[in-house]
Write an enzyme that holds these catalytic residues in place. Structure first.
Site, PDB file in Angstrom:
ATOM      1  N   TYR A 184       0.825  -1.217   0.000  1.00  0.00           N
ATOM      2  CA  TYR A 184       0.000   0.000   0.000  1.00  0.00           C
ATOM      3  C   TYR A 184       0.862   1.272   0.000  1.00  0.00           C
ATOM      4  O   TYR A 184       0.668   2.170  -0.819  1.00  0.00           O
ATOM      5  CB  TYR A 184      -0.942  -0.037   1.215  1.00  0.00           C
ATOM      6  CG  TYR A 184      -1.728   1.229   1.402  1.00  0.00           C
ATOM      7  CD1 TYR A 184      -2.858   1.495   0.635  1.00  0.00           C
ATOM      8  CD2 TYR A 184      -1.341   2.190   2.340  1.00  0.00           C
ATOM      9  CE1 TYR A 184      -3.581   2.669   0.792  1.00  0.00           C
ATOM     10  CE2 TYR A 184      -2.050   3.362   2.505  1.00  0.00           C
ATOM     11  CZ  TYR A 184      -3.169   3.596   1.731  1.00  0.00           C
ATOM     12  OH  TYR A 184      -3.879   4.764   1.884  1.00  0.00           O
ATOM     13  N   VAL A 229      -3.542  12.846  -1.752  1.00  0.00           N
ATOM     14  CA  VAL A 229      -3.053  13.919  -0.869  1.00  0.00           C
ATOM     15  C   VAL A 229      -1.733  14.540  -1.341  1.00  0.00           C
ATOM     16  O   VAL A 229      -1.251  15.487  -0.738  1.00  0.00           O
ATOM     17  CB  VAL A 229      -2.926  13.485   0.619  1.00  0.00           C
ATOM     18  CG1 VAL A 229      -4.276  13.263   1.257  1.00  0.00           C
ATOM     19  CG2 VAL A 229      -2.011  12.285   0.781  1.00  0.00           C
ATOM     20  N   TYR A 268     -13.709  11.097  -1.242  1.00  0.00           N
ATOM     21  CA  TYR A 268     -14.045  10.867   0.171  1.00  0.00           C
ATOM     22  C   TYR A 268     -15.292  11.641   0.559  1.00  0.00           C
ATOM     23  O   TYR A 268     -16.272  11.641  -0.176  1.00  0.00           O
ATOM     24  CB  TYR A 268     -12.844  11.226   1.087  1.00  0.00           C
ATOM     25  CG  TYR A 268     -11.565  10.734   0.497  1.00  0.00           C
ATOM     26  CD1 TYR A 268     -11.345   9.364   0.404  1.00  0.00           C
ATOM     27  CD2 TYR A 268     -10.607  11.595  -0.031  1.00  0.00           C
ATOM     28  CE1 TYR A 268     -10.199   8.876  -0.179  1.00  0.00           C
ATOM     29  CE2 TYR A 268      -9.454  11.112  -0.614  1.00  0.00           C
ATOM     30  CZ  TYR A 268      -9.264   9.765  -0.687  1.00  0.00           C
ATOM     31  OH  TYR A 268      -8.140   9.293  -1.273  1.00  0.00           O
TER      32      TYR A 268
HETATM   33  N1  GLN Z   1      -0.974   7.298   1.450  1.00  0.00           N
HETATM   34  C1  GLN Z   1      -1.999   8.181   1.929  1.00  0.00           C
HETATM   35  C2  GLN Z   1      -2.510   7.702   3.271  1.00  0.00           C
HETATM   36  O1  GLN Z   1      -2.589   6.543   3.472  1.00  0.00           O
HETATM   37  C3  GLN Z   1      -3.094   8.242   0.917  1.00  0.00           C
HETATM   38  C4  GLN Z   1      -4.211   9.165   1.315  1.00  0.00           C
HETATM   39  C5  GLN Z   1      -4.777   9.966   0.189  1.00  0.00           C
HETATM   40  O2  GLN Z   1      -4.146  10.246  -0.825  1.00  0.00           O
HETATM   41  N2  GLN Z   1      -5.988  10.423   0.382  1.00  0.00           N
HETATM   42  O3  GLN Z   1      -2.830   8.452   4.139  1.00  0.00           O
END
Ligand code: GLN
Length: 309
Positions: free
Chosen positions: A191, A261, A243
């Site tokens: 991940y 993000v 989200y």
């Molecule tokens: N790697 C980031 C996390 O796990 C991914 C979150 C995102 O891009 N919204 O927090």
């Protein structure tokens, strides 16, 4: 005939005095070091024409946008069996929330919140060592973008591995409900590394083309997924890709989109184009502030939307 070049240029121009808006994703220390004053747009049409502006060739951390590609791979491996492990509903919660996961007995709402993407990573990991699964994901993205230079930013992967306590909690929580088949460290290794893939807007827009073209890569002619699977991935992006800001994105932009993000957003205008925007500053939902504004203007000026003009 829409003049896409002048639309892309005008969107960039009209927002350029807002470059630097929003807040960096400083909960990942390496992302706190990114220069916030960057902004890029790349639009690739289904017949392969590129229109770009600003920092469209600068690589950035794609973060959760990678979840579109891992979902595509996981569906290729186990098909609809995936939906026993992960739901298809918007969460209405933050991307890293744990609350719903307890109420819903370890089954994440959708594949794009962190918990859902961790379950998807568990599926991609099956039968592989973590390194092989990471290699398979990177290879898949390179193939989609037709670009072998795409790689993982190991500083970002390390930074998240060292500080991703919430994701560790989400993974262990799911394991307690038997919704993870591999050790949490292995799944999180996959991940964190796929989130740390670095790509430019140009590369990302190219990689997303299969979703704008009924599952085929229109440039190579190769089939990536069936037309119905492409349509369904787009539906998930529309409902869950931002989200707890997904409703607002659908209202303002009206296209399937997936944010990360790192400040990137991939948006799909079915049968027209794949569009990637990037500016590192985020809004309160963790979605690129300027990127969302750029897609809103672009959708208005092209008239593109899945809801009509
Ligand atoms: N790697 C980031 C996390 O796990 C991914 C979150 C995102 O891009 N919204 O927090």
């Amino acid at each position: 005939m829409t003049d896409l070049k002048s639309i892309v240029d005008s969107v960039y121009h009209d927002l350029s005095d807002r470059i630097g808006e929003g807040k960096l994703a400083d909960y990942i220390p390496e992302l706190a070091t990114v220069d916030p004053k960057q902004f890029g747009i790349a639009l690739v049409t289904t017949d392969g024409k590129l229109y770009s502006a600003g920092d469209a060739e600068t690589a950035f951390s794609i973060q959760s946008i990678s979840k579109v590609f891992t979902l595509t791979l996981a569906l290729g491996k186990i098909g609809d069996g995936l939906w026993k492990r992960v739901g298809r509903e918007p969460s209405g919660n933050a991307f890293n929330s744990i609350v719903q996961l307890e109420q819903e007995k370890g089954k994440p709402r959708n594949p794009f919140i962190n918990a859902g993407a961790i379950a998807v990573a568990d599926v991609v990991l099956a039968g592989h060592a973590p390194k092989e699964a990471i290699g398979e994901i990177v290879q898949f993205i390179r193939q989609l973008a037709d670009d072998d230079t795409i790689a993982i930013d190991h500083n970002v992967a390390r930074s998240e591995t060292n500080t991703g306590y919430r994701n560790v909690a989400l993974a262990n929580f799911m394991r307690s409900f038997s919704n993870l088949n591999h050790p949490a460290e292995h799944v999180l290794g996959v991940y964190f590394h796929h989130c740390a893939v670095a790509m430019s807007c140009h590369q990302l827009a190219h990689a997303g083309l299969y979703l704008a073209s009924g599952g085929r890569n229109p440039l190579s002619g190769g089939s990536v997924v069936s037309p119905s699977r492409a349509r369904r991935i787009n539906a998930l992006m529309l409902m869950c890709g931002h989200y707890d800001g997904s409703g607002d994105f659908a209202y303002r932009v009206g296209l399937p989109g997936k944010s990360g993000v790192g400040g990137g957003i991939l948006a799909i205008a079915p049968d027209k184009a794949s569009i990637a925007v990037w500016s590192p500053g985020l809004n309160e939902n963790g979605n690129s502030q300027l990127g969302s504004a750029a897609l809103e203007l672009l959708a208005q000026r092209t008239g593109w939307s899945v809801f009509g003009q």
